[in-house]
Structures are given as structure tokens and as C-alpha cells.
Design a protein around this motif. Structure first.
Motif, PDB file in Angstrom:
ATOM      1  N   CYS A 235       0.851  -1.189   0.000  1.00  0.00           N
ATOM      2  CA  CYS A 235       0.000   0.000   0.000  1.00  0.00           C
ATOM      3  C   CYS A 235       0.890   1.243   0.000  1.00  0.00           C
ATOM      4  O   CYS A 235       1.793   1.362   0.837  1.00  0.00           O
ATOM      5  N   ILE A 236       0.638   2.151  -0.938  1.00  0.00           N
ATOM      6  CA  ILE A 236       1.416   3.385  -1.051  1.00  0.00           C
ATOM      7  C   ILE A 236       0.509   4.563  -0.724  1.00  0.00           C
ATOM      8  O   ILE A 236      -0.510   4.768  -1.392  1.00  0.00           O
ATOM      9  N   ASP A 237       0.853   5.312   0.313  1.00  0.00           N
ATOM     10  CA  ASP A 237       0.113   6.520   0.694  1.00  0.00           C
ATOM     11  C   ASP A 237       0.691   7.688  -0.106  1.00  0.00           C
ATOM     12  O   ASP A 237       1.808   8.127   0.145  1.00  0.00           O
ATOM     13  N   PHE A 238      -0.082   8.192  -1.071  1.00  0.00           N
ATOM     14  CA  PHE A 238       0.457   9.230  -1.961  1.00  0.00           C
ATOM     15  C   PHE A 238       0.676  10.558  -1.245  1.00  0.00           C
ATOM     16  O   PHE A 238       1.338  11.453  -1.782  1.00  0.00           O
ATOM     17  N   GLU A 239       0.116  10.715  -0.042  1.00  0.00           N
ATOM     18  CA  GLU A 239       0.363  11.933   0.726  1.00  0.00           C
ATOM     19  C   GLU A 239       1.737  11.900   1.408  1.00  0.00           C
ATOM     20  O   GLU A 239       2.260  12.931   1.813  1.00  0.00           O
ATOM     21  N   LYS A 240       2.311  10.690   1.511  1.00  0.00           N
ATOM     22  CA  LYS A 240       3.583  10.532   2.227  1.00  0.00           C
ATOM     23  C   LYS A 240       4.765  10.247   1.314  1.00  0.00           C
ATOM     24  O   LYS A 240       5.911  10.448   1.696  1.00  0.00           O
ATOM     25  N   GLU A 241       4.507   9.727   0.108  1.00  0.00           N
ATOM     26  CA  GLU A 241       5.611   9.431  -0.810  1.00  0.00           C
ATOM     27  C   GLU A 241       5.123   9.510  -2.249  1.00  0.00           C
ATOM     28  O   GLU A 241       3.925   9.433  -2.525  1.00  0.00           O
ATOM     29  N   ASP A 242       6.071   9.681  -3.168  1.00  0.00           N
ATOM     30  CA  ASP A 242       5.764   9.768  -4.590  1.00  0.00           C
ATOM     31  C   ASP A 242       5.426   8.363  -5.100  1.00  0.00           C
ATOM     32  O   ASP A 242       6.288   7.481  -5.114  1.00  0.00           O
TER      33      ASP A 242
END
Length: 365
Positions: A235-242
Motif C-alpha cells: 500500500c502506497i500513501d500518496f500523501e507521504k511518498e511519490d
């Protein structure tokens, strides 16, 4: 065969003007040739419903008239048959599709009935009998009522172990599956799903069911956590990383085999192309309300990407119902709220504004 007592009138939630809903008493419709009358058991609210209520689709000549009964993601039980119906019987539990094509145009003949060449003609002047398609809940009366009439070509039998509430998501899961199917899934490969809303969460589970070794989901907040719960591998949180950089890192700089864009964010198609591998595929499954969005044409050309557009859910309902039945799509974990028809406005508010951890909100007329 069961016999059902059918009343003369029914409750229906009607749109009487943009941003104005009214619970009304209206006649129960009668099935014509090739049609059945269904008792509506469950109607799932779609992301398009609040937008239609607010008039965001006024440019499409929607609604065709007032008062209008919306609702296009539904499941129910057949209670009466029209003339010539022999492929269904009274008592059958069925899930519906929103689209019935004209059946006569070139696209319909090829099975592409959601992009029927006669789409959008006014449903007031005879419908299919005039060679016009039906789009239930958009140009033709929908399911936000106790009963509605449907052409049998829009119906599919619900497996015994699938509830009405879950079966009402056949349309939603089918929209996801059509896009996934068009892009294809590389067995043993890597898929990315952007946007873990109801469609994205279904797409993620469908990619896994079709053999993806790894499914990466890009999103944020409670819905990203739901993706993790339902089996997302990363899961990639776009608010925390590109997300583009992270996907490239996770794939040793190569990129994903397929990217399913389900968010509708204006910059997501650009990002989807940037995170796909050379010769990769991008499915645009969302609808974009920012108007035209940017695509990186040189990236598409130099990397020989394939971009597929996807409209609605043609020819996929049987597979989706099978996925619900086997648990490949965990439908019961997607339905977070249920309401009676009388509380429709409250239900829309909770769904639209993502209150109380809502994912899929279902009405039980």
C-alpha cells in the motif's frame, strides 16, 4: 412457482429538481414483452449518483424528465413475467445491469452494448421497440423504488450463497472487471491499482484472482487500510511518498505490468503511464470531472504503452457473481452501511462525504 401479491402503487425516491429529492407514491410499472417485474431488495449507491443529484451531468441531457427515479446498482426478486419470457421464472433472485443496448447497431451486434451507437436517445418514445437503448437509472426509470421493470437481457441469477446487498454491487465490481479484463493481468506479474474506492477495491481483488503475483494499491486514509485488509500486497500513501518513484523502486526500475486507474484524479492518468513498464498497459476505469486530462504522449510512444478506455460492465456479470460466491471478491467487507429508502438522503450524504468509514452504502427498499 411462487405467487406474489403485487400492489397498485409503491414508494419511490424521486429527483424532482437538481438537489431536490422527494419520497413519492407512484404506480407499480407493468412488464411488457420480454420484461419482468422485480421487487427491489437492495440498491447500492454509485459514485455517479451524488453527481447526478447535483446536476454535474446536466450537459448529457440528464435526467431526461422530472420526477425521475434514479438507482442503477441493484438486486431483487422477480415477481411477475411479461409476455414471452421463458428464460426466468417468478421467484428468481437476480442482479441487474444498467445498460441494455438497442441490439441492432454495429457495436451491439459485436457485444459492445455499453457503447451502443444509439445511446442517449430519449427513453420516453418507446425505448428498445424504437431501436433505442435503455440505461436504467440514467435515461430510463431506475431502482430507487419498491419495484421496477427490466428487460431480461439485463438480469443475472444470483448464486444461493450471495446476499442481495452484495449482489447489488455486481455493477460496481463489473465496471472494475471490464477494465481489468481489457488491460489484461500478467500471471505472476505486478499490477498497480490507483484509487481504493469501491471500484478500485474490486479491481485489486480481481487482479489477484486472475493471477497477479503482486498488487500495489495507491491511495490514502481508511480506504487504503481497507485495501490492506482485503489483501493488497503493498500500500502506497500518496500523501507521504511519490507513488511513481515507489512503484519503480518496487519493480527494480522496470515498472508495473498493468496499471488500473480507478481514482478519477486529474493527474492520475499521467502517473499511471509513468509507473507502467515498457509495453505495459494502463486501464482508465474512472470518470474524470476535470474535463480533459493530460497524458504523457512521449512516454506512451517511446515505451509502447497501451491505454484502454473502459465504459461500464458489458459481458462480465456472471464472472463477478462467481467471484462473490467463491469469496475471490469479499463483497460483505465492502458493504459498510445499509438504510431504508426513506433515509436515502442521509445515505447519500454518508457515502458522498466518506463519513463513518463508508465504502459501499446500500438502500433496502
Amino acid at each position: 412457482m411462487e405467487n406474489f401479491s403485487i400492489p397498485e402503487t409503491m414508494k419511490a425516491m424521486t429527483l424532482v429538481a437538481y438537489d431536490k429529492l422527494q419520497l413519492a407514491t407512484v404506480p407499480v410499472p407493468k412488464p411488457g414483452p420480454g420484461e419482468v417485474l422485480c421487487r427491489i431488495k437492495s440498491v447500492a449507491i454509485c459514485g455517479s449518483d451524488p453527481k447526478m443529484i447535483h446536476g454535474d451531468y446536466a450537459w448529457t441531457n440528464w435526467p431526461p424528465y422530472y420526477p425521475f427515479i434514479m438507482g442503477h446498482e441493484w438486486a431483487g426478486q422477480i415477481v411477475a413475467l411479461g409476455e414471452g419470457v421463458n428464460d426466468f421464472k417468478v421467484g428468481d433472485r437476480v442482479a441487474g445491469e444498467a445498460h441494455v443496448g438497442c441490439g441492432k447497431c454495429d457495436n451491439c451486434k459485436k457485444g459492445h452494448y455499453t457503447v451502443c451507437l444509439n445511446y442517449g436517445k430519449d427513453g420516453h418514445d418507446g425505448g428498445l421497440d424504437m431501436g433505442h437503448p435503455r440505461h436504467y437509472g440514467f435515461y430510463w426509470q431506475g431502482a430507487n423504488a419498491e419495484y421496477n421493470v427490466y428487460k431480461t437481457s439485463a438480469l443475472h441469477i444470483i448464486p444461493d450463497n450471495v446476499s442481495y446487498d452484495v449482489a447489488a454491487m455486481t455493477d460496481c465490481a463489473g465496471v472494475a472487471f471490464h477494465g481489468v479484463e481489457m488491460a489484461g493481468v500478467t500471471p505472476g506479474g505486478t499490477c498497480v491499482v490507483i484509487g481504493p474506492g469501491p471500484i478500485g477495491l474490486c479491481a485489486m481483488q480481481e487482479c489477484k484472482a486472475l493471477g497477479a503475483a503482486r498488487v500495489i494499491v495507491v491511495g490514502r486514509g481508511a480506504k487504503l487500510e481497507k485495501a490492506r485488509e482485503l489483501g493488497a500486497d503493498v500500500c502506497i500513501d500518496f500523501e507521504k511518498e511519490d507513488p511513481v518513484q515507489r512503484v519503480l523502486e518496487l519493480t527494480n526500475g522496470i515498472g508495473a505490468d498493468e496499471v488500473m486507474e480507478c481514482s478519477g484524479a486529474a493527474d492520475s492518468p499521467m502517473k499511471a503511464c509513468k509507473m507502467a513498464r515498457k509495453t505495459g498497459k494502463v486501464a482508465l476505469i474512472a470518470t474524470y470531472h476535470a474535463g480533459d486530462v493530460m497524458i504523457p504522449a512521449n512516454t506512451v510512444n517511446f515505451n509502447e504503452l497501451t491505454i484502454v478506455g473502459s465504459k461500464a460492465n458489458p459481458n462480465v456479470s456472471e464472472q463477478v457473481l462467481h467471484f462473490f460466491s467463491t469469496g475471490a471478491i469479499q463483497g460483505d467487507k465492502l458493504v459498510t452501511h445499509t438504510f431504508p429508502l426513506e433515509d436515502y438522503e442521509k445515505a447519500v450524504d454518508i457515502f458522498e462525504h466518506k463519513k463513518d468509514g463508508s465504502i459501499k452504502v446500500v438502500i433496502n427498499p
